[in-house]
Design an enzyme around this catalytic site. Structure first.
Site, PDB file in Angstrom:
ATOM      1  N   ASP A 139     -37.324 -24.342  29.240  1.00  0.00           N
ATOM      2  CA  ASP A 139     -37.895 -24.251  27.891  1.00  0.00           C
ATOM      3  C   ASP A 139     -37.111 -25.089  26.887  1.00  0.00           C
ATOM      4  O   ASP A 139     -37.543 -25.226  25.732  1.00  0.00           O
ATOM      5  CB  ASP A 139     -37.976 -22.792  27.437  1.00  0.00           C
ATOM      6  CG  ASP A 139     -36.619 -22.114  27.421  1.00  0.00           C
ATOM      7  OD1 ASP A 139     -36.028 -21.967  28.495  1.00  0.00           O
ATOM      8  OD2 ASP A 139     -36.140 -21.736  26.333  1.00  0.00           O
ATOM      9  N   LYS A 182     -35.103 -23.673  12.733  1.00  0.00           N
ATOM     10  CA  LYS A 182     -34.235 -22.769  13.480  1.00  0.00           C
ATOM     11  C   LYS A 182     -33.632 -21.804  12.464  1.00  0.00           C
ATOM     12  O   LYS A 182     -32.992 -22.237  11.507  1.00  0.00           O
ATOM     13  CB  LYS A 182     -33.134 -23.565  14.190  1.00  0.00           C
ATOM     14  CG  LYS A 182     -32.309 -22.784  15.199  1.00  0.00           C
ATOM     15  CD  LYS A 182     -31.377 -23.745  15.940  1.00  0.00           C
ATOM     16  CE  LYS A 182     -30.596 -23.034  17.039  1.00  0.00           C
ATOM     17  NZ  LYS A 182     -29.718 -23.991  17.767  1.00  0.00           N
ATOM     18  N   ASP A 193     -32.093 -28.662  20.611  1.00  0.00           N
ATOM     19  CA  ASP A 193     -31.733 -27.249  20.670  1.00  0.00           C
ATOM     20  C   ASP A 193     -30.301 -27.047  21.162  1.00  0.00           C
ATOM     21  O   ASP A 193     -30.054 -26.808  22.339  1.00  0.00           O
ATOM     22  CB  ASP A 193     -32.719 -26.460  21.542  1.00  0.00           C
ATOM     23  CG  ASP A 193     -32.669 -24.967  21.207  1.00  0.00           C
ATOM     24  OD1 ASP A 193     -32.043 -24.607  20.196  1.00  0.00           O
ATOM     25  OD2 ASP A 193     -33.244 -24.171  21.958  1.00  0.00           O
ATOM     26  N   GLY A 209     -34.313 -13.382  14.211  1.00  0.00           N
ATOM     27  CA  GLY A 209     -34.957 -14.621  13.778  1.00  0.00           C
ATOM     28  C   GLY A 209     -34.102 -15.492  12.886  1.00  0.00           C
ATOM     29  O   GLY A 209     -34.596 -16.445  12.292  1.00  0.00           O
TER      30      GLY A 209
END
Length: 450
Positions: free
Chosen positions: A250, A109, A260, A122
């Protein structure tokens, strides 16, 4: 154990991922290494220099993937279908076998842009990485199957974010997961009517995560497994008092392992409407609606599998979810209360009594489970707990209160004010001792509960 590299994901073929390169960071300062997790996959013997080389500069681990892979998927985000997503600030870095014989992934991550970054940079804020450490450590201690924060390295870039003070410090995080296949991975294939790869993915998941062969009934067996695992995850969220915040399809792993962590919170009291994300204005993913939200996501998997299965067995698998959830929530709450379940006809009235008493009195969740561990509530818990106390009298303790943790004046909690205080010490004075002490305290609580 010895490090046992794997490359199982390559079996799926390049329709499932895009080879990518990690960002080149100005610096790599090791801030957190999880040697307990590393020991489970044979990587705890790495020096800090080698650790940083692998998890900050992403030099390949021998025998595993030789290039990072950004995985492709779609998903419903707050019930709106989005076909434009995928690994946008992370990738699959390596696979290996753990000390339980399971296929494991090291995913990232904040490791840089990929073909799925859209307009994002990103990157990951250092604060986001610290929050993920705290979430995963706390959930692991509270008995929730979760990804484990494996590594956090500060990267020396200044990031700008619209929802927090900027510029802010940057980091790259590595998480250890039992797979990164999401419900959204299946949705992407269904969206494009790709039945061949849908069948291939179903067989892959059954083989590597559930130890079963494919076959004509593979889709319904897979759905039954996912329904059972995610029902357990939902139940354990509730017993932990945890609000994930973004239960999009997702973000649901088919192994039923939570992962996540963005705008998560632990609820102070049993408030069904409590939300974690400021943007969840409808309360879709509020504390009390999490089981419903996860069930809805699993329904999207069932819909995807309809392309390669008859409908009736998929319906049967989905119909089992509520019963499994009821059983699992009783198991999870009684585990946290430190008593042995007696069976659904006895346990459900007790769970109902717990919820009613907590709602009526606004008793802090962590305080209740701390005071009542072993099955005996203090006399200070008055009339609203009378029904609960009477039901609880029939239960046997599964574990005593002999661990020193139970003599502490207060339970180990992880409410938002403490999260912010831990971050403030780092942000303003580069003091890491509060984070380090909190991880030690959380693991000590985990030992007392285990």
């Amino acid at each position: 154990m010895d490090f046992t590299p794997q490359q199982a994901i390559l079996e799926l073929g390049d329709a499932f991922y895009d080879p990518v390169h990690a960002a080149k960071f100005p610096k790599t300062v090791l801030r957190f290494r999880n040697d307990r997790a590393a020991a489970s996959v044979g990587l705890d013997g790495l020096s800090d220099a080698r650790w940083t080389a692998h998890f900050g500069r992403f030099e390949p681990l021998a025998g595993s993937l030789q290039q990072p892979l950004a995985l492709r998927y779609h998903g419903h985000q707050f019930r709106v279908y989005n076909p434009e997503i995928g690994d946008g600030r992370g990738f699959l870095f390596a696979q290996m076998t753990d000390d339980r014989g399971r296929l494991m992934d090291l995913g990232t991550k904040g490791s840089g842009q990929t073909p799925w970054s859209r307009f994002g940079d990103g990157r990951l804020t250092l604060k986001g990485g610290i929050r993920e450490i705290l979430a995963t450590e706390m959930l692991e201690a509270l008995g929730v199957e979760t990804s484990r924060t494996f590594s956090l390295i500060e990267t020396g870039e200044e990031l700008h974010r619209g929802d927090e003070p900027s510029p802010t410090r940057s980091a790259v995080l590595v998480r250890l997961n039992h797979g990164h296949i999401r419900i959204g991975t299946f949705q992407r294939l269904a969206y494009s009517q790709d039945t061949e790869n849908l069948t291939r993915l179903t067989a892959y998941v059954l083989r590597h995560y559930f130890g079963e062969d494919g076959g004509d009934d593979a889709p319904q067996r897979l759905l039954a497994h996912v329904a059972a695992r995610t029902a357990r995850m939902a139940a354990r969220f509730m017993a932990a008092g945890f609000v994930h915040g973004v239960l999009n399809s997702d973000n649901i792993n088919v192994t039923g392992e939570s992962f996540d962590y963005g705008p998560w919170r632990f609820a102070p009291t049993w408030a069904p409407g409590f939300t974690a994300a400021y943007f969840d204005q409808s309360g879709l993913y509020s504390f009390g609606r999490q089981p419903e939200a996860i069930y809805w996501d699993v329904m999207q998997l069932a819909s995807s599998l309809r392309l390669i299965s008859e409908e009736e067995p998929l319906v049967a698998a989905m119909e089992a979810f509520p019963e499994i959830y009821q059983r699992e929530v009783a198991t999870a709450m009684l585990w946290r209360l430190g008593v042995t379940p007696r069976g659904s006809q006895h346990d459900r009235p007790l769970i109902g009594a717990i919820e009613r008493a907590l709602v009526e009195t606004d008793t802090p969740i962590d305080r209740f489970f701390f005071d009542g561990f072993g099955g005996t509530l203090p006399e200070s818990y008055g009339e609203p707990f009378a029904e609960l106390r009477a039901l609880l009298a029939a239960y046997e303790p599964r574990k005593g209160r002999d661990h020193p943790y139970w003599s502490d004046p207060a339970p180990c909690s992880m409410l938002i004010d403490e999260v912010e205080a831990i971050w403030a010490a780092i942000a303003h004075a580069d003091v890491w001792s509060h984070l380090e002490a909190k991880v030690v305290a959380i693991r000590r609580m985990g030992e007392a509960l285990a």
